[in-house]
Design a protein around this motif. Structure first.
Motif, PDB file in Angstrom:
ATOM      1  N   SER A  58       0.846  -1.314   0.054  1.00  0.00           N
ATOM      2  CA  SER A  58       0.083  -0.033   0.166  1.00  0.00           C
ATOM      3  C   SER A  58       0.974   1.135  -0.131  1.00  0.00           C
ATOM      4  O   SER A  58       0.582   2.170  -0.837  1.00  0.00           O
ATOM      5  CB  SER A  58      -0.919   0.049   1.165  1.00  0.00           C
ATOM      6  N   ILE A  59       1.863   1.027   0.806  1.00  0.00           N
ATOM      7  CA  ILE A  59       2.766   2.327   0.844  1.00  0.00           C
ATOM      8  C   ILE A  59       3.486   2.532  -0.373  1.00  0.00           C
ATOM      9  O   ILE A  59       3.827   3.641  -1.030  1.00  0.00           O
ATOM     10  CB  ILE A  59       3.742   2.247   2.154  1.00  0.00           C
ATOM     11  N   GLU A  60       4.006   1.388  -1.158  1.00  0.00           N
ATOM     12  CA  GLU A  60       4.741   1.428  -2.322  1.00  0.00           C
ATOM     13  C   GLU A  60       4.073   1.943  -3.336  1.00  0.00           C
ATOM     14  O   GLU A  60       4.376   2.617  -4.370  1.00  0.00           O
ATOM     15  CB  GLU A  60       5.255  -0.073  -2.432  1.00  0.00           C
ATOM     16  N   LEU A  61       2.721   1.441  -3.631  1.00  0.00           N
ATOM     17  CA  LEU A  61       1.695   1.798  -4.725  1.00  0.00           C
ATOM     18  C   LEU A  61       1.112   3.223  -4.296  1.00  0.00           C
ATOM     19  O   LEU A  61       0.599   3.766  -5.432  1.00  0.00           O
ATOM     20  CB  LEU A  61       0.643   0.587  -4.958  1.00  0.00           C
ATOM     21  N   ASN A  62       1.170   3.655  -3.126  1.00  0.00           N
ATOM     22  CA  ASN A  62       0.346   4.552  -2.813  1.00  0.00           C
ATOM     23  C   ASN A  62      -1.104   4.841  -3.087  1.00  0.00           C
ATOM     24  O   ASN A  62      -1.730   5.538  -3.624  1.00  0.00           O
ATOM     25  CB  ASN A  62       0.952   6.066  -3.615  1.00  0.00           C
ATOM     26  N   ARG A  63      -1.659   3.441  -2.722  1.00  0.00           N
ATOM     27  CA  ARG A  63      -2.930   3.041  -2.896  1.00  0.00           C
ATOM     28  C   ARG A  63      -3.412   2.308  -1.720  1.00  0.00           C
ATOM     29  O   ARG A  63      -2.740   1.746  -0.996  1.00  0.00           O
ATOM     30  CB  ARG A  63      -3.130   2.270  -3.943  1.00  0.00           C
ATOM     31  N   LYS A  64      -4.753   2.400  -1.505  1.00  0.00           N
ATOM     32  CA  LYS A  64      -5.657   1.554  -0.349  1.00  0.00           C
ATOM     33  C   LYS A  64      -5.175   0.052  -0.839  1.00  0.00           C
ATOM     34  O   LYS A  64      -5.750  -0.321  -2.059  1.00  0.00           O
ATOM     35  CB  LYS A  64      -6.897   2.031  -0.292  1.00  0.00           C
ATOM     36  N   ILE A  65      -5.072  -0.751   0.148  1.00  0.00           N
ATOM     37  CA  ILE A  65      -5.484  -2.369   0.064  1.00  0.00           C
ATOM     38  C   ILE A  65      -6.470  -2.615   0.898  1.00  0.00           C
ATOM     39  O   ILE A  65      -6.107  -2.581   2.155  1.00  0.00           O
ATOM     40  CB  ILE A  65      -4.076  -2.931  -0.051  1.00  0.00           C
ATOM     41  N   LYS A  66      -7.475  -3.449   0.454  1.00  0.00           N
ATOM     42  CA  LYS A  66      -8.099  -4.286   1.356  1.00  0.00           C
ATOM     43  C   LYS A  66      -7.829  -5.442   1.783  1.00  0.00           C
ATOM     44  O   LYS A  66      -7.601  -6.254   0.732  1.00  0.00           O
ATOM     45  CB  LYS A  66      -9.705  -4.028   0.750  1.00  0.00           C
ATOM     46  N   TYR A  67      -7.964  -5.963   2.704  1.00  0.00           N
ATOM     47  CA  TYR A  67      -7.676  -7.315   3.256  1.00  0.00           C
ATOM     48  C   TYR A  67      -8.698  -8.154   3.393  1.00  0.00           C
ATOM     49  O   TYR A  67      -9.731  -7.937   4.569  1.00  0.00           O
ATOM     50  CB  TYR A  67      -6.783  -7.235   4.645  1.00  0.00           C
ATOM     51  N   MET A  68      -8.825  -9.370   2.759  1.00  0.00           N
ATOM     52  CA  MET A  68     -10.225  -9.881   3.112  1.00  0.00           C
ATOM     53  C   MET A  68     -10.039 -11.465   3.131  1.00  0.00           C
ATOM     54  O   MET A  68      -8.836 -12.149   2.609  1.00  0.00           O
ATOM     55  CB  MET A  68     -11.228  -9.691   1.755  1.00  0.00           C
ATOM     56  N   VAL A  69     -10.792 -12.178   3.837  1.00  0.00           N
ATOM     57  CA  VAL A  69     -10.631 -13.721   3.847  1.00  0.00           C
ATOM     58  C   VAL A  69     -11.956 -14.322   3.463  1.00  0.00           C
ATOM     59  O   VAL A  69     -12.977 -13.983   3.882  1.00  0.00           O
ATOM     60  CB  VAL A  69     -10.490 -14.046   5.355  1.00  0.00           C
ATOM     61  N   GLU A  70     -11.750 -15.407   2.133  1.00  0.00           N
ATOM     62  CA  GLU A  70     -12.942 -15.946   1.709  1.00  0.00           C
ATOM     63  C   GLU A  70     -12.304 -17.260   1.280  1.00  0.00           C
ATOM     64  O   GLU A  70     -11.663 -17.619   0.730  1.00  0.00           O
ATOM     65  CB  GLU A  70     -13.375 -15.170   0.332  1.00  0.00           C
ATOM     66  N   ASN A  71     -13.662 -18.098   1.695  1.00  0.00           N
ATOM     67  CA  ASN A  71     -13.172 -19.818   1.129  1.00  0.00           C
ATOM     68  C   ASN A  71     -11.871 -20.011   1.649  1.00  0.00           C
ATOM     69  O   ASN A  71     -11.011 -20.688   1.028  1.00  0.00           O
ATOM     70  CB  ASN A  71     -13.453 -19.983  -0.207  1.00  0.00           C
ATOM     71  N   ASN A  72     -11.337 -19.669   2.927  1.00  0.00           N
ATOM     72  CA  ASN A  72     -10.120 -20.055   3.401  1.00  0.00           C
ATOM     73  C   ASN A  72      -8.927 -19.536   2.515  1.00  0.00           C
ATOM     74  O   ASN A  72      -7.809 -20.235   2.639  1.00  0.00           O
ATOM     75  CB  ASN A  72      -9.836 -21.488   3.732  1.00  0.00           C
ATOM     76  N   SER A  73      -9.158 -18.384   1.892  1.00  0.00           N
ATOM     77  CA  SER A  73      -8.111 -17.997   1.174  1.00  0.00           C
ATOM     78  C   SER A  73      -7.942 -16.513   1.673  1.00  0.00           C
ATOM     79  O   SER A  73      -8.880 -15.851   1.882  1.00  0.00           O
ATOM     80  CB  SER A  73      -8.339 -18.020  -0.579  1.00  0.00           C
ATOM     81  N   ILE A  74      -6.801 -15.814   1.573  1.00  0.00           N
ATOM     82  CA  ILE A  74      -6.793 -14.381   1.887  1.00  0.00           C
ATOM     83  C   ILE A  74      -6.494 -13.645   0.467  1.00  0.00           C
ATOM     84  O   ILE A  74      -5.617 -14.097  -0.275  1.00  0.00           O
ATOM     85  CB  ILE A  74      -5.277 -14.437   2.582  1.00  0.00           C
ATOM     86  N   ILE A  75      -7.424 -12.574   0.318  1.00  0.00           N
ATOM     87  CA  ILE A  75      -7.511 -12.098  -0.860  1.00  0.00           C
ATOM     88  C   ILE A  75      -7.245 -10.691  -0.594  1.00  0.00           C
ATOM     89  O   ILE A  75      -7.911  -9.772   0.411  1.00  0.00           O
ATOM     90  CB  ILE A  75      -8.851 -12.255  -1.570  1.00  0.00           C
TER      91      ILE A  75
END
Length: 142
Positions: A58-75
């Motif tokens: 997020s710091i590197e791209l200068n963009r927001k990153i959303k952290y999600m968990v679905e079906n036992n995967s981290i997205i």
């Protein structure tokens, strides 16, 4: 003719077989417990490393990153043009369950909102991973 035959007797072979069987009988439960510990540690490591990756990316791209968990995967999803677009997916071992109480957003300033707790669970172990507003990650074995 000198017949000096060397070898093992039937009794010696049976004793060796019994000893090896006993070692396996005692060792297999210990090995299965070791494998379960490795699996849960792998799940905890996947969660913490993906959180750190989200923050630094997020710091590197200068963009927001959303952290999600679905079906036992981290997205991880990146905010582009007012839409969340998939950025990266981390797969987790199928013997591990991951639950999250909210979907935090990592900001380019290094901050995180809202506060979040992630629970990594196996049939025997439970870990709680929290991320603070400042982006600090804390791991607690419950």
């Amino acid at each position: 003719m000198n017949e000096d035959v060397r070898g093992f007797s039937l009794f010696e072979l049976l004793a060796a077989l019994a000893t090896i069987s006993l070692i396996f009988a005692v060792g297999i439960p210990g090995i299965s417990g070791f494998i379960k510990r490795i699996e849960i540690q792998s799940g905890v490591r996947a969660v913490t490393s993906s959180m750190n990756y989200s923050r630094y990316r997020s710091i590197e791209l200068n963009r927001k990153i959303k952290y999600m968990v679905e079906n036992n995967s981290i997205i991880l999803k990146v905010r582009k043009n007012d839409q969340w677009k998939s950025h990266k997916v981390f797969k987790v071992n199928k013997n591990i369950t991951i639950n999250i109480n909210s979907f935090p957003v990592f900001f380019p300033t290094g901050r995180v909102a809202p506060l979040c707790s992630v629970f990594v669970r196996s049939d025997k172990y439970l870990y709680k991973i929290t991320v603070s507003i400042a982006g600090r990650i804390k791991i607690l074995k419950i």
